[in-house]
Design a protein around this motif. Structure first.
Motif, short mmCIF file in Angstrom:
data_model
loop_
_atom_site.label_atom_id
_atom_site.label_comp_id
_atom_site.label_asym_id
_atom_site.label_seq_id
_atom_site.Cartn_x
_atom_site.Cartn_y
_atom_site.Cartn_z
N VAL A 188 0.85 -1.20 0.00
CA VAL A 188 0.00 0.00 0.00
C VAL A 188 0.88 1.25 0.00
CG1 VAL A 188 -1.65 1.35 1.36
CG2 VAL A 188 -1.98 -1.11 1.10
N ASN A 189 1.93 1.23 0.84
CA ASN A 189 2.82 2.39 0.94
C ASN A 189 3.51 2.67 -0.40
OD1 ASN A 189 4.53 4.32 2.74
ND2 ASN A 189 6.02 3.13 1.56
N ALA A 190 4.03 1.62 -1.03
CA ALA A 190 4.74 1.81 -2.30
C ALA A 190 3.82 2.37 -3.37
CB ALA A 190 5.34 0.48 -2.75
N SER A 191 2.60 1.84 -3.44
CA SER A 191 1.65 2.30 -4.46
C SER A 191 1.28 3.76 -4.25
CB SER A 191 0.39 1.42 -4.42
OG SER A 191 0.71 0.06 -4.61
N ILE A 192 0.96 4.10 -3.02
CA ILE A 192 0.51 5.47 -2.75
C ILE A 192 1.67 6.46 -2.80
CG2 ILE A 192 -0.52 6.96 -0.99
CD1 ILE A 192 -2.30 4.68 -0.17
N THR A 193 2.86 6.02 -2.37
CA THR A 193 4.01 6.92 -2.42
C THR A 193 4.35 7.27 -3.87
OG1 THR A 193 4.92 6.07 -0.36
CG2 THR A 193 6.45 7.18 -1.83
N THR A 194 4.22 6.30 -4.77
CA THR A 194 4.44 6.59 -6.19
C THR A 194 3.48 7.68 -6.68
OG1 THR A 194 5.18 4.32 -6.59
CG2 THR A 194 4.49 5.60 -8.50
N GLY A 343 -2.31 10.43 -0.70
CA GLY A 343 -0.95 10.38 -0.18
C GLY A 343 -0.87 10.46 1.32
N LEU A 344 -1.69 11.32 1.92
CA LEU A 344 -1.66 11.45 3.39
C LEU A 344 -2.13 10.17 4.08
CD1 LEU A 344 -2.99 15.09 3.95
CD2 LEU A 344 -0.65 14.26 4.13
N THR A 345 -2.91 9.38 3.34
CA THR A 345 -3.40 8.13 3.92
C THR A 345 -2.26 7.24 4.37
OG1 THR A 345 -5.29 8.24 2.41
CG2 THR A 345 -4.88 6.14 3.50
N VAL A 346 -1.21 7.13 3.54
CA VAL A 346 -0.10 6.24 3.88
C VAL A 346 0.74 6.81 5.02
CG1 VAL A 346 1.71 7.13 2.33
CG2 VAL A 346 1.53 4.69 2.77
N VAL A 347 0.74 8.14 5.17
CA VAL A 347 1.47 8.74 6.28
C VAL A 347 0.83 8.33 7.61
CG1 VAL A 347 2.32 10.88 7.29
CG2 VAL A 347 2.11 10.68 4.82
N ILE A 348 -0.48 8.37 7.66
CA ILE A 348 -1.20 7.94 8.86
C ILE A 348 -0.84 6.49 9.17
CG2 ILE A 348 -3.49 7.56 9.88
CD1 ILE A 348 -4.51 9.70 7.85
N MET A 349 -0.87 5.65 8.16
CA MET A 349 -0.57 4.23 8.34
C MET A 349 0.84 4.03 8.90
SD MET A 349 -0.31 1.25 5.46
CE MET A 349 1.32 1.83 4.96
N THR A 350 1.82 4.75 8.34
CA THR A 350 3.20 4.54 8.75
C THR A 350 3.47 5.07 10.15
OG1 THR A 350 3.76 4.85 6.41
CG2 THR A 350 5.58 4.73 7.96
N LEU A 351 2.85 6.17 10.51
CA LEU A 351 3.00 6.68 11.87
C LEU A 351 2.41 5.70 12.89
CD1 LEU A 351 2.19 10.42 11.20
CD2 LEU A 351 4.31 9.57 12.17
N MET A 352 1.26 5.14 12.58
CA MET A 352 0.67 4.15 13.47
C MET A 352 1.55 2.91 13.54
SD MET A 352 -3.36 4.64 12.43
CE MET A 352 -3.91 3.23 13.35
N LEU A 353 2.18 2.56 12.42
CA LEU A 353 3.10 1.42 12.39
C LEU A 353 4.27 1.66 13.35
CD1 LEU A 353 4.11 -1.23 11.05
CD2 LEU A 353 5.22 0.22 9.32
N GLY A 354 4.84 2.87 13.31
CA GLY A 354 5.95 3.20 14.20
C GLY A 354 5.55 3.09 15.66
N GLN A 355 4.36 3.60 15.98
CA GLN A 355 3.89 3.55 17.37
C GLN A 355 3.73 2.12 17.87
OE1 GLN A 355 3.10 4.37 20.24
NE2 GLN A 355 1.38 3.07 20.78
N THR A 356 3.14 1.27 17.04
CA THR A 356 2.92 -0.11 17.49
C THR A 356 4.24 -0.85 17.69
OG1 THR A 356 2.67 -0.89 15.19
CG2 THR A 356 0.68 -0.24 16.37
#
Length: 496
Positions: A188-194, A343-356
């Motif tokens: 998901v991150n790679a697709s949206i970051t592109t 694009g901001l969607t993946v930022v939310i996902m990655t920040l939550m990933l870091g927290q967990t």
């Protein structure tokens, strides 16, 4: 098995070897699925987000003027120094938890707990902040389609509504994606970051034809009496010295403290050490490459914003959309807003990933209840922590204001950077025997300069932010004293 550790009491340390052995325990074992390209993309994906798409407008309008690009450069240089320290740690101690794990191995359990407690604040509030920015662009996209989002469910109480429903929705959606697994998250991150990089390129290519040099003059607006609304809104350093001015050089540095949020990404990259193939080589590449690419893009995009619109017109929830609307191209605002929304969607996902991952490391060490860190049998993700993070982020984004959240994230990030910069010196001296595939140059001068600069940037955050941060850390001290101090694996002698 008995844990071997240096020191005693609150400053007992966990050896690097023990930290690595603990990653092999089946019930706490994460899946290694990321290579250097995926890791770099993950970093870029979270770096290019709210900082440049949302907070850049506020920093330009209220503090830096067109020199917001200098604010990004200052923050980028400070982060680059800290990134070198992170790179050495991440390649030497390839264990989930980022600054928490690094501090445990170098400065002791209490410092590790406090920085872990700090990172919980940083990443959770970070996800909530980006969700608020996502909601602003959601309103813009709906407006482009001729649909108005009811005020009661848009923006939250600070905007006259009851609940920011779009922010709540996207937080919970990303929670589900993270539970399913790191491979889906990376895809998901790679697709949206592109897509996001395409949008950034679109802003630059379209905006370049509408830039007016007159909007960059003066590049650094002259100092003038500032309206900080309340003492809580005034940068701490200015309040200490009784300086009540805005813009000028002080405004550039204040803007740097505000847009520092944009550089949260490489900190999250460092939390993924356990899910990376060949972390000794991959971690330094992912951290440094993502930071360098993002910094160049920040400077260019912020110049485009301030070149298209006078800086005092950028204090809006969606400055990129405002800049594109000013071009007069009918579809530009809608297309850019839609791309940024995705694009901001993946930022939310990655920040939550870091927290967990930070909370997961703390749970595995029994500084938090170990049952919280158990991974899902099928997905191999810490699903309980992910659910808690998603629900809390949804609640915060639904009811709190953007700037209030962002400032707390910034001070939490800077505190982590200071401790990592100090910790890399300590570990180099206490464990010179450890294999290091990457070493910070000019040791110990560079890490010392990094710590000083990070603390200096933090002084330009509002005094009220400092007070809230101190209150959070006091609460963390209480939790450690009554739970973590007696339950940690190092204290009880347990091991994986």
């Amino acid at each position: 098995m008995t844990v071997t550790n240096r020191g005693g009491g609150m400053f007992r340390t966990k050896t690097v070897e023990q930290a690595i052995r603990d990653t092999e325990e089946p019930e706490f074992q994460l899946r290694k699925a990321l290579g250097p390209v995926q890791l770099t993309v993950m970093g870029i994906g979270v770096l290019i987000g709210t900082g440049v798409f949302v907070l850049a407008g506020e920093a330009a309008a209220l503090y830096s003027g067109p020199a917001v690009s200098l604010s990004f450069l200052i923050s980028g240089v400070v982060c680059a120094l800290a990134a070198l320290c992170y790179a050495e740690f991440a390649s030497t101690v390839p264990v989930a938890g980022s600054a928490y794990t690094f501090s445990y191995a170098s400065m002791g359990e209490f410092i590790a707990w406090m920085i872990g407690w700090d990172l919980i604040l940083e990443f959770t509030l970070g996800a909530a902040t980006v969700a608020k920015g996502w909601s602003g662009y959601f309103d813009s996209v709906m407006g482009g389609l001729g649909l108005e989002v009811p005020e009661a469910i848009s923006g939250g109480p600070g905007s006259g509504g009851v609940l920011d429903l779009p922010a709540v929705f996207v937080s919970l959606l990303m929670m589900v994606v993270l539970i399913i697994g790191i491979r889906l998250s990376a895809w998901v991150n790679a697709s949206i970051t592109t897509l996001k990089l395409v949008i950034v390129a679109g802003i630059v290519l379209i905006g370049a034809f509408y830039v007016s040099g007159a909007n960059w003059t003066p590049f650094i607006p002259p100092s003038a009496p500032a309206d900080y609304n309340t003492d809580a809104g005034m940068p701490l350093l200015l309040q200490i010295f009784g300086i009540d001015t805005g813009f000028g050089l002080t405004g550039v540095f204040t803007g740097a403290a505000i847009v520092f949020f944009a550089y949260l990404g490489f900190d999250i990259v460092a939390t993924l050490s356990e899910e990376v193939k060949n972390p000794q080589r991959t971690m330094p590449i992912g951290i440094i490459a993502s930071l360098a690419i993002a910094t160049v893009l920040y400077i260019i995009v912020s110049l485009i914003y301030t070149g298209i619109l006078p800086y005092d017109q950028l204090a809006v929830e969606a400055p990129a959309a405002a800049a594109m609307a000013a071009t007069g191209i009918p579809a530009a605002e809608f297309i850019i807003s839609l791309g940024i929304l995705i694009g901001l969607t993946v930022v939310i996902m990655t920040l939550m990933l870091g927290q967990t991952r930070v909370a997961f490391a703390m749970s595995r060490d029994h500084l938090l209840p170990p049952t919280l860190g158990k991974v899902h049998k099928k997905f191999r993700t810490p699903y309980k922590l992910t659910i808690i993070t998603g629900v809390v982020a949804a609640g915060l984004s639904g009811f709190l204001e953007l700037t209030e959240l962002a400032n707390l994230v910034n001070i939490g990030t800077l505190a982590a950077f200071v401790l990592v910069s100090i910790g890399v010196i300590v570990l180099r001296r206490t464990r010179p025997d450890l294999p290091r595939t990457f070493k910070v140059p000019f040791m110990p001068v560079l890490p010392i300069v990094s710590a000083i600069l990070c603390f200096g940037v933090a002084l330009f955050l509002p005094a009220g932010t400092w007070l809230r941060f101190i209150a959070w850390m006091i609460l963390g001290t209480v939790v450690y004293y009554f739970y973590g101090r007696t339950h940690s694996r190092v204290a009880t002698g347990e091991s994986a």
